[in-house]
Design a protein around this motif. Structure first.
Motif, PDB file in Angstrom:
ATOM      1  N   ALA A 161       0.610  -1.198   0.102  1.00 47.46           N
ATOM      2  CA  ALA A 161      -0.049   0.182  -0.023  1.00 47.46           C
ATOM      3  C   ALA A 161       0.847   1.297  -0.037  1.00 47.46           C
ATOM      4  CB  ALA A 161      -0.890   0.011   1.160  1.00 47.46           C
ATOM      5  N   ASP A 162       1.982   1.308   0.752  1.00 50.65           N
ATOM      6  CA  ASP A 162       2.757   2.416   0.772  1.00 50.65           C
ATOM      7  C   ASP A 162       3.548   2.575  -0.546  1.00 50.65           C
ATOM      8  OD1 ASP A 162       2.360   2.781   3.517  1.00 50.65           O
ATOM      9  OD2 ASP A 162       4.178   1.958   4.363  1.00 50.65           O
ATOM     10  N   ALA A 163       4.027   1.418  -1.146  1.00 53.15           N
ATOM     11  CA  ALA A 163       4.615   1.551  -2.374  1.00 53.15           C
ATOM     12  C   ALA A 163       3.618   1.935  -3.499  1.00 53.15           C
ATOM     13  CB  ALA A 163       4.985   0.175  -2.960  1.00 53.15           C
ATOM     14  N   LYS A 164       2.184   1.716  -3.209  1.00 56.37           N
ATOM     15  CA  LYS A 164       1.594   2.070  -4.263  1.00 56.37           C
ATOM     16  C   LYS A 164       0.989   3.515  -4.204  1.00 56.37           C
ATOM     17  CE  LYS A 164      -1.041  -2.112  -5.869  1.00 56.37           C
ATOM     18  NZ  LYS A 164      -2.236  -2.748  -5.946  1.00 56.37           N
ATOM     19  N   THR A 165       0.919   3.862  -2.905  1.00 56.64           N
ATOM     20  CA  THR A 165       0.648   5.268  -2.440  1.00 56.64           C
ATOM     21  C   THR A 165       1.686   5.992  -2.871  1.00 56.64           C
ATOM     22  OG1 THR A 165      -0.608   4.467  -0.622  1.00 56.64           O
ATOM     23  CG2 THR A 165       0.369   6.808  -0.617  1.00 56.64           C
ATOM     24  N   ALA A 166       3.063   5.703  -2.810  1.00 56.83           N
ATOM     25  CA  ALA A 166       4.306   6.552  -3.264  1.00 56.83           C
ATOM     26  C   ALA A 166       4.409   6.695  -4.884  1.00 56.83           C
ATOM     27  CB  ALA A 166       5.449   5.812  -2.695  1.00 56.83           C
ATOM     28  N   LYS A 167       3.973   5.285  -5.379  1.00 61.05           N
ATOM     29  CA  LYS A 167       3.965   5.509  -7.057  1.00 61.05           C
ATOM     30  C   LYS A 167       2.942   6.206  -7.420  1.00 61.05           C
ATOM     31  CE  LYS A 167       3.366   2.604 -11.004  1.00 61.05           C
ATOM     32  NZ  LYS A 167       3.227   1.320 -11.510  1.00 61.05           N
ATOM     33  N   ALA A 168       1.604   6.543  -6.626  1.00 57.63           N
ATOM     34  CA  ALA A 168       0.433   7.236  -7.215  1.00 57.63           C
ATOM     35  C   ALA A 168       0.771   8.758  -6.782  1.00 57.63           C
ATOM     36  CB  ALA A 168      -0.847   6.983  -6.237  1.00 57.63           C
ATOM     37  N   LYS A 169       1.688   8.994  -5.661  1.00 56.43           N
ATOM     38  CA  LYS A 169       2.044  10.298  -5.245  1.00 56.43           C
ATOM     39  C   LYS A 169       2.933  10.932  -6.434  1.00 56.43           C
ATOM     40  CE  LYS A 169       2.707  12.445  -0.913  1.00 56.43           C
ATOM     41  NZ  LYS A 169       3.017  12.224   0.347  1.00 56.43           N
ATOM     42  N   ALA A 170       3.873  10.101  -6.656  1.00 55.76           N
ATOM     43  CA  ALA A 170       4.920  10.381  -7.564  1.00 55.76           C
ATOM     44  C   ALA A 170       4.136  10.918  -9.054  1.00 55.76           C
ATOM     45  CB  ALA A 170       6.012   9.207  -7.913  1.00 55.76           C
ATOM     46  N   GLU A 171       3.327   9.675  -9.540  1.00 59.51           N
ATOM     47  CA  GLU A 171       2.604   9.861 -10.819  1.00 59.51           C
ATOM     48  C   GLU A 171       1.740  11.194 -10.739  1.00 59.51           C
ATOM     49  OE1 GLU A 171       0.374   6.437 -11.620  1.00 59.51           O
ATOM     50  OE2 GLU A 171       2.096   5.571 -12.243  1.00 59.51           O
TER      51      GLU A 171
ATOM     52  N   ASP B 240       4.079  14.114 -11.155  1.00 59.90           N
ATOM     53  CA  ASP B 240       4.618  14.252 -12.309  1.00 59.90           C
ATOM     54  C   ASP B 240       3.296  14.844 -13.234  1.00 59.90           C
ATOM     55  OD1 ASP B 240       6.574  13.935 -14.518  1.00 59.90           O
ATOM     56  OD2 ASP B 240       5.307  11.961 -14.938  1.00 59.90           O
ATOM     57  N   ILE B 241       2.207  14.498 -13.106  1.00 56.56           N
ATOM     58  CA  ILE B 241       0.890  15.058 -13.881  1.00 56.56           C
ATOM     59  C   ILE B 241       0.899  16.343 -13.505  1.00 56.56           C
ATOM     60  CG2 ILE B 241      -1.522  14.581 -14.042  1.00 56.56           C
ATOM     61  CD1 ILE B 241      -1.220  11.878 -13.581  1.00 56.56           C
ATOM     62  N   LEU B 242       1.031  16.687 -12.112  1.00 54.60           N
ATOM     63  CA  LEU B 242       0.824  17.899 -11.867  1.00 54.60           C
ATOM     64  C   LEU B 242       1.794  19.188 -12.300  1.00 54.60           C
ATOM     65  CD1 LEU B 242      -0.397  17.928  -8.292  1.00 54.60           C
ATOM     66  CD2 LEU B 242      -0.764  20.177  -9.580  1.00 54.60           C
ATOM     67  N   SER B 243       3.141  18.687 -12.340  1.00 55.75           N
ATOM     68  CA  SER B 243       4.405  19.194 -13.013  1.00 55.75           C
ATOM     69  C   SER B 243       4.000  19.565 -14.328  1.00 55.75           C
ATOM     70  CB  SER B 243       5.573  18.328 -12.468  1.00 55.75           C
ATOM     71  OG  SER B 243       6.512  19.091 -13.242  1.00 55.75           O
ATOM     72  N   THR B 244       3.653  18.369 -15.167  1.00 57.07           N
ATOM     73  CA  THR B 244       3.370  18.477 -16.520  1.00 57.07           C
ATOM     74  C   THR B 244       2.187  19.566 -16.958  1.00 57.07           C
ATOM     75  OG1 THR B 244       4.039  16.244 -16.876  1.00 57.07           O
ATOM     76  CG2 THR B 244       2.942  17.181 -18.726  1.00 57.07           C
ATOM     77  N   ALA B 245       1.181  19.643 -16.253  1.00 57.41           N
ATOM     78  CA  ALA B 245       0.210  20.288 -16.233  1.00 57.41           C
ATOM     79  C   ALA B 245       0.585  21.911 -15.805  1.00 57.41           C
ATOM     80  CB  ALA B 245      -1.048  19.960 -15.162  1.00 57.41           C
ATOM     81  N   LYS B 246       1.264  21.871 -15.050  1.00 54.85           N
ATOM     82  CA  LYS B 246       1.796  23.188 -14.633  1.00 54.85           C
ATOM     83  C   LYS B 246       2.880  23.608 -15.870  1.00 54.85           C
ATOM     84  CE  LYS B 246       4.057  25.674 -10.941  1.00 54.85           C
ATOM     85  NZ  LYS B 246       4.586  25.683  -9.558  1.00 54.85           N
ATOM     86  N   ALA B 247       3.539  22.966 -16.071  1.00 51.77           N
ATOM     87  CA  ALA B 247       4.392  23.300 -17.408  1.00 51.77           C
ATOM     88  C   ALA B 247       3.508  23.773 -18.527  1.00 51.77           C
ATOM     89  CB  ALA B 247       5.338  22.104 -17.519  1.00 51.77           C
ATOM     90  N   GLU B 248       2.571  22.917 -19.053  1.00 52.40           N
ATOM     91  CA  GLU B 248       1.830  23.120 -19.974  1.00 52.40           C
ATOM     92  C   GLU B 248       1.123  24.388 -19.762  1.00 52.40           C
ATOM     93  OE1 GLU B 248       0.148  22.828 -23.566  1.00 52.40           O
ATOM     94  OE2 GLU B 248       1.827  21.561 -22.878  1.00 52.40           O
TER      95      GLU B 248
END
Length: 197
Positions: free
Chosen positions: A19-29, A32-40
């Protein structure tokens, strides 16, 4: 029971780790989505700002150009009014010349317009009445100098001023209004140069 607790604890630890791994992966994704959206969004904001600035500059340029065109049109209109006024006053001045100056001017016109043939000249009733003595002879001499003859008609033409030459049924309108109208562009150019050069 101790084995069951151990198993339960192990399953919970593995589930927590997964669950921690999935949470960390989801948080990273998500980051990443937020960073890409912000850059866009920044890229689009910059593009919109540039486009907006270009549109504002274009609009400003069109407004300035329109104002300049209106200014030049008004200046041109004012100049044309002034030129027309000067020409109207010049015409008025010529029509109000004294008898001697008026008929001297008509003699000069005759020198330009008489043809080397037999002709007749017509005046208005008013000009026939005020024609100075000797003018008829001067008109004949002017025609003779151009190789023709000229008879002054005693019949008045319905004209304001100037004269009409008739050669073989063909009339040459030499009234002052006709002369001014024929030379209007040339006179306008001269007045323009005098006033605005």
């Amino acid at each position: 029971m101790a084995g069951l607790d151990k198993m339960k604890s192990q399953i919970l630890n593995e589930a927590k780790a997964a669950a921690d791994a999935k949470t960390a992966k989801a948080k990273a994704e998500a980051e990443d989505i937020l960073s890409t959206a912000k850059a866009e969004a920044e890229k689009r904001q910059s593009s919109i700002a540039q486009k907006s600035a270009a549109e504002v500059a274009g609009y400003k340029e069109r407004v300035i150009s329109s104002i300049d065109l209106q200014r030049r049109t008004k200046i041109l209109g004012a100049k044309q009014e002034m030129i027309a006024s000067v020409l109207d006053k010049a015409y008025e001045t010529v029509t109000k010349l004294g008898d001697k100056e008026y008929f001297d001017m008509l003699l000069k016109l005759l020198g330009k317009y008489t043809l080397p043939q037999d002709g007749e000249i017509y005046f208005s009733a008013a000009d026939l009445k005020r024609m100075p003595t000797g003018f008829e002879q001067d008109a004949k001499e002017s025609a003779k100098a151009n190789g023709g003859t000229l008879k002054v008609s005693r019949e008045a033409k319905n004209i304001e001023n100037g004269f009409v030459l008739v050669y073989g049924g063909i009339e040459e309108n030499c009234t002052l209004r006709a002369m001014f109208d024929a030379k209007r562009d040339e006179l306008s150019d001269k007045v323009h140069r005098m006033l605005f050069s």
